[in-house]
Design a protein around this motif. Structure first.
Motif, short mmCIF file in Angstrom:
data_model
loop_
_atom_site.label_atom_id
_atom_site.label_comp_id
_atom_site.label_asym_id
_atom_site.label_seq_id
_atom_site.Cartn_x
_atom_site.Cartn_y
_atom_site.Cartn_z
N ILE A 110 37.02 37.70 53.57
CA ILE A 110 36.10 38.14 52.52
C ILE A 110 36.80 39.04 51.52
CG2 ILE A 110 34.04 39.55 52.10
CD1 ILE A 110 32.98 38.43 54.81
N VAL A 111 37.60 40.00 52.02
CA VAL A 111 38.36 40.87 51.12
C VAL A 111 39.36 40.05 50.31
CG1 VAL A 111 40.03 42.76 51.03
CG2 VAL A 111 38.06 42.90 52.57
N GLY A 112 39.99 39.08 50.94
CA GLY A 112 40.96 38.24 50.23
C GLY A 112 40.32 37.42 49.14
N LEU A 113 39.16 36.82 49.41
CA LEU A 113 38.48 36.02 48.39
C LEU A 113 37.97 36.90 47.25
CD1 LEU A 113 36.55 33.54 50.70
CD2 LEU A 113 38.37 32.96 49.07
N ARG A 114 37.52 38.09 47.59
CA ARG A 114 37.11 39.02 46.53
C ARG A 114 38.29 39.38 45.64
NH1 ARG A 114 33.12 42.71 45.26
NH2 ARG A 114 33.85 44.65 44.30
N ARG A 115 39.45 39.60 46.25
CA ARG A 115 40.65 39.91 45.49
C ARG A 115 41.06 38.73 44.61
NH1 ARG A 115 43.56 43.71 42.97
NH2 ARG A 115 45.80 43.18 42.95
N VAL A 116 41.01 37.53 45.17
CA VAL A 116 41.34 36.33 44.39
C VAL A 116 40.42 36.21 43.19
CG1 VAL A 116 41.24 33.81 44.43
CG2 VAL A 116 42.41 35.04 46.27
N SER A 117 39.12 36.42 43.40
CA SER A 117 38.17 36.33 42.31
C SER A 117 38.48 37.35 41.21
CB SER A 117 36.75 36.54 42.85
OG SER A 117 35.79 36.48 41.80
N ALA A 118 38.82 38.57 41.62
CA ALA A 118 39.11 39.61 40.64
C ALA A 118 40.39 39.30 39.86
CB ALA A 118 39.24 40.97 41.33
N VAL A 119 41.43 38.85 40.55
CA VAL A 119 42.69 38.54 39.88
C VAL A 119 42.52 37.38 38.92
CG1 VAL A 119 45.02 37.66 40.26
CG2 VAL A 119 44.14 39.49 41.71
N ALA A 120 41.84 36.31 39.37
CA ALA A 120 41.63 35.15 38.51
C ALA A 120 40.76 35.51 37.31
CB ALA A 120 40.99 34.01 39.31
N CYS A 121 39.77 36.36 37.52
CA CYS A 121 38.92 36.80 36.41
C CYS A 121 39.74 37.56 35.37
CB CYS A 121 37.78 37.67 36.94
SG CYS A 121 36.63 38.23 35.68
N ALA A 122 40.62 38.44 35.84
CA ALA A 122 41.47 39.19 34.91
C ALA A 122 42.39 38.26 34.14
CB ALA A 122 42.29 40.23 35.68
N ARG A 123 42.91 37.24 34.81
CA ARG A 123 43.79 36.29 34.13
C ARG A 123 43.03 35.45 33.11
NH1 ARG A 123 47.29 34.18 39.42
NH2 ARG A 123 48.60 36.05 39.58
N SER A 124 41.75 35.17 33.41
CA SER A 124 40.97 34.37 32.47
C SER A 124 40.59 35.15 31.22
CB SER A 124 39.70 33.86 33.15
OG SER A 124 38.80 34.93 33.40
N GLN A 125 40.60 36.48 31.29
CA GLN A 125 40.19 37.30 30.15
C GLN A 125 41.35 37.99 29.46
OE1 GLN A 125 37.37 40.04 31.82
NE2 GLN A 125 35.84 38.46 32.24
N GLY A 126 42.51 38.05 30.14
CA GLY A 126 43.63 38.78 29.59
C GLY A 126 44.39 37.98 28.56
N PRO A 127 45.45 38.58 28.01
CA PRO A 127 46.26 37.88 26.99
C PRO A 127 47.01 36.73 27.62
CG PRO A 127 47.31 39.93 27.66
CD PRO A 127 45.95 39.92 28.29
N PRO A 128 47.28 35.69 26.89
CA PRO A 128 48.02 34.54 27.44
C PRO A 128 49.44 34.92 27.78
CG PRO A 128 47.83 34.34 25.06
CD PRO A 128 46.98 35.51 25.46
N PRO A 129 50.03 34.30 28.79
CA PRO A 129 51.42 34.60 29.13
C PRO A 129 52.36 34.14 28.05
CG PRO A 129 50.63 32.72 30.38
CD PRO A 129 49.46 33.27 29.65
N ALA A 130 53.54 34.72 28.03
CA ALA A 130 54.54 34.32 27.05
C ALA A 130 54.99 32.90 27.32
CB ALA A 130 55.72 35.29 27.10
N GLN A 131 55.10 32.12 26.27
CA GLN A 131 55.50 30.71 26.42
C GLN A 131 57.01 30.56 26.19
OE1 GLN A 131 53.29 28.41 27.39
NE2 GLN A 131 51.81 30.05 27.56
#
Length: 265
Positions: A244-265
């Protein structure tokens, strides 16, 4: 990845975040269901020594009612958990079919295996009870259905674990992997523990001269078995907590990646 694909990557991370959140709730629901049925389960366990001592002349009607209530509660929460797992794995498959599609496929196999056991084994069992002694064909058919259903469920379960492992590899910090490792350790402890308990019962209550089994006092074999069950329960709690803690962490990390700046190409 080329520059024009930044948008889909953010969308995929959003799908991963939502899918992981659904999976987290799907694993929380069984814990809620267990808590809801805990009074019935504790009462049933409290009656086992009484029934062993008095040879089944205890409050069987009340015991049956408690077991039925426990089954209904478990069934309701299991159905809700299954629905959330389907939603979660569907979102993850939409995010990355090649990485996470195995999870939904595994869930489908688990459901098919369960349906096979319920839809084939139970009617065959009823037919066996009505057919009289030695219905070999029906017995073999029932055993075959259970074996096939068990194989499908095991294969599906392993595929779900692979999907969870990949999810932790891509967006987690190791909690889900630790949960899976603890699950494997729990299986080893359960197999070794029950084998040791069976050998202990046989060695303690088997007459070495005649080879006959000497019935023990009613509750004597239960103490080490209850200790083993307590250990397995503690390990199960650790598994669920890490997952449960791991899935919560995954959700938070993926959410941050979906809202953050795009990675350098």
């Amino acid at each position: 990845m080329v520059a024009g694909e930044v948008g889909p990557t953010r969308r995929a991370c959003g799908l991963v975040s939502g899918g992981a959140r659904m999976l987290m709730w799907s694993f929380l629901l069984p814990l809620v269901g267990t808590a809801a049925s805990a009074p019935f389960i504790l009462w049933i366990w409290s009656q086992i020594p009484y029934l062993m001592i008095y040879g089944g002349h205890g409050p069987l009607w009340t015991l049956g009612g408690a077991m039925a209530a426990t089954d209904l509660i478990s069934l309701a929460f299991a159905a809700a958990s299954l629905a959330l797992q389907w939603i979660g794995w569907s979102r993850l498959r939409d995010a990355d079919r090649h990485r996470y599609g195995i999870g939904r496929t595994g869930l489908v196999l688990e459901v098919i295996g369960l349906i096979l056991v319920i839809a084939v084994f139970i009617p065959i069992s009823v037919a066996i009870s009505a057919a009289g002694p030695q219905p070999w064909a029906l017995g073999l058919a029932g055993a075959g259905a259970v074996a096939l259903g068990g194989i499908l469920e095991l294969a599906g379960f392993i595929m779900v674990l692979v999907g969870l492992w990949r999810l932790d590899e891509d967006h987690g910090v190791g909690y889900i992997k630790a949960s899976i490792a603890t699950l494997i350790a729990t299986v080893i402890v359960a197999v070794a523990g029950f084998a040791y308990w069976a050998s202990w019962v046989a060695g303690t209550y088997m007459n070495p001269a005649s080879g006959a089994f000497v019935p023990p006092p009613a509750a004597a074999p239960l103490a080490p078995l209850m200790d083993l069950m307590a250990v397995l329960l503690a390990l199960d709690i650790v598994i669920y907590a890490l997952l449960i803690v791991g899935l919560r962490r995954v959700s938070a990390v993926a959410c941050a990646r979906s809202q953050g700046p795009p990675p350098a190409q």
